[in-house]
Write a protein that holds these residues in place. Structure first.
Motif, short mmCIF file in Angstrom:
data_model
loop_
_atom_site.label_atom_id
_atom_site.label_comp_id
_atom_site.label_asym_id
_atom_site.label_seq_id
_atom_site.Cartn_x
_atom_site.Cartn_y
_atom_site.Cartn_z
N ALA A 35 15.94 -1.30 5.08
CA ALA A 35 14.83 -2.29 5.37
C ALA A 35 13.97 -2.74 4.25
N ARG A 36 13.56 -4.11 4.42
CA ARG A 36 12.75 -4.45 3.60
C ARG A 36 11.28 -3.74 3.57
N LEU A 37 10.50 -3.52 2.65
CA LEU A 37 9.42 -3.06 2.74
C LEU A 37 8.03 -4.00 2.46
N LEU A 38 7.09 -4.38 3.28
CA LEU A 38 6.34 -5.25 2.97
C LEU A 38 4.90 -4.35 2.88
N ILE A 39 4.32 -4.64 1.52
CA ILE A 39 3.14 -3.86 1.23
C ILE A 39 1.80 -4.67 1.60
N VAL A 40 0.89 -4.38 2.23
CA VAL A 40 -0.20 -4.96 2.26
C VAL A 40 -1.34 -4.25 2.08
N ASN A 41 -2.58 -5.08 1.12
CA ASN A 41 -3.53 -4.28 0.76
C ASN A 41 -4.59 -5.43 1.27
N VAL A 42 -5.68 -4.87 1.81
CA VAL A 42 -6.89 -5.62 1.87
C VAL A 42 -8.23 -5.23 1.24
N LEU A 43 -8.83 -6.23 0.33
CA LEU A 43 -9.96 -5.79 -0.18
C LEU A 43 -11.08 -6.38 0.27
N GLU A 44 -12.07 -5.72 0.70
CA GLU A 44 -13.34 -6.28 1.46
C GLU A 44 -14.32 -5.90 0.55
N LYS A 45 -15.14 -7.17 0.47
CA LYS A 45 -16.11 -7.35 -0.41
C LYS A 45 -17.11 -6.09 -0.13
N ARG A 46 -17.48 -5.84 1.04
CA ARG A 46 -18.42 -4.91 1.48
C ARG A 46 -18.14 -3.66 1.04
N ARG A 47 -17.00 -3.35 0.47
CA ARG A 47 -16.34 -1.90 0.56
C ARG A 47 -15.53 -2.01 -0.83
N LEU A 48 -16.26 -2.49 -2.07
CA LEU A 48 -15.66 -2.39 -3.17
C LEU A 48 -15.60 -1.21 -3.65
N LEU A 67 -2.62 -1.73 -9.50
CA LEU A 67 -1.95 -0.61 -8.58
C LEU A 67 -0.82 -1.05 -7.73
N LEU A 68 -1.00 -2.37 -7.16
CA LEU A 68 0.03 -2.71 -6.19
C LEU A 68 1.37 -3.12 -7.06
N VAL A 69 1.07 -3.75 -8.08
CA VAL A 69 2.32 -3.90 -8.81
C VAL A 69 3.08 -2.56 -9.25
N LYS A 70 2.33 -1.35 -9.35
CA LYS A 70 3.15 -0.03 -9.72
C LYS A 70 3.76 0.38 -8.43
N VAL A 71 3.14 0.32 -7.21
CA VAL A 71 3.81 0.67 -6.05
C VAL A 71 5.25 -0.43 -5.70
N VAL A 72 5.16 -1.63 -6.04
CA VAL A 72 6.25 -2.42 -5.78
C VAL A 72 7.25 -2.16 -6.77
N ARG A 73 7.08 -1.68 -7.90
CA ARG A 73 7.95 -1.19 -9.08
C ARG A 73 8.65 0.01 -8.51
N ASP A 74 7.85 1.00 -8.11
CA ASP A 74 8.53 2.31 -7.58
C ASP A 74 9.39 2.11 -6.50
N ALA A 75 9.10 1.02 -5.44
CA ALA A 75 9.80 1.09 -4.37
C ALA A 75 11.35 0.19 -4.84
N ARG A 76 11.13 -0.79 -5.62
CA ARG A 76 12.37 -1.54 -6.31
C ARG A 76 13.14 -0.54 -7.06
N ASP A 77 12.53 0.29 -7.89
CA ASP A 77 13.25 1.14 -8.52
C ASP A 77 14.14 2.34 -7.52
#
Length: 95
Positions: A35-48, A67-77
Motif C-alpha cells: 500500500a501507499r503510505l501517506l504521512i501527515v504532520n500538522v504544526l500548530e503555532k500555539r504548540r511549537l 524529520l519528515l524527510v527522514k521518515v519518507v526516506r526510511d519508508a522508501r528505503d
C-alpha cells in the motif's frame, strides 16, 4: 462479500520519538500490504515544539521538515511508495 485491498495507509505523526513505534509499524504494514503510505504532520503555532522549543514558526517548520524527510526516506528505503503532507495551523485572533 469480497474485501477490497487496502491501498493507502495514513500515518498522522508529530515526528517525535514517542511516535516512532507507530511510524515503524505503518511502514511495515504498508510494505506488507503493498500500500501507499501517506504521512501527515500538522504544526500548530500555539504548540511549537520539537527537538527544541521555538518561538518562530519558520524555525519549527524547518526542524519538522528535516524529520519528515527522514521518515519518507526510511519508508522508501523499505520499498514503500510514500507521500507526505506538512500543514501549519495558525490560530487567527477572533474579532
Amino acid at each position: 462479500m469480497t474485501m477490497r485491498p487496502i491501498r493507502t495507509i495514513l500515518l498522522a505523526t508529530d515526528l517525535t520519538a514517542a511516535s516512532r513505534e507507530a511510524t515503524d509499524r505503518a511502514i511495515d504494514l504498508a510494505g506488507r500490504l503493498e500500500a501507499r503510505l501517506l504521512i501527515v504532520n500538522v504544526l500548530e503555532k500555539r504548540r511549537l515544539s520539537g527537538g527544541g522549543s521555538h518561538e518562530r514558526v519558520d524555525q519549527a517548520r524547518s526542524e519538522r521538515e528535516s524529520l519528515l524527510v527522514k521518515v519518507v526516506r526510511d519508508a522508501r528505503d523499505a520499498g514503500v511508495t510514500t507521500e507526505s503532507v506538512s500543514y501549519t495551523h495558525l490560530t487567527l485572533p477572533t474579532s
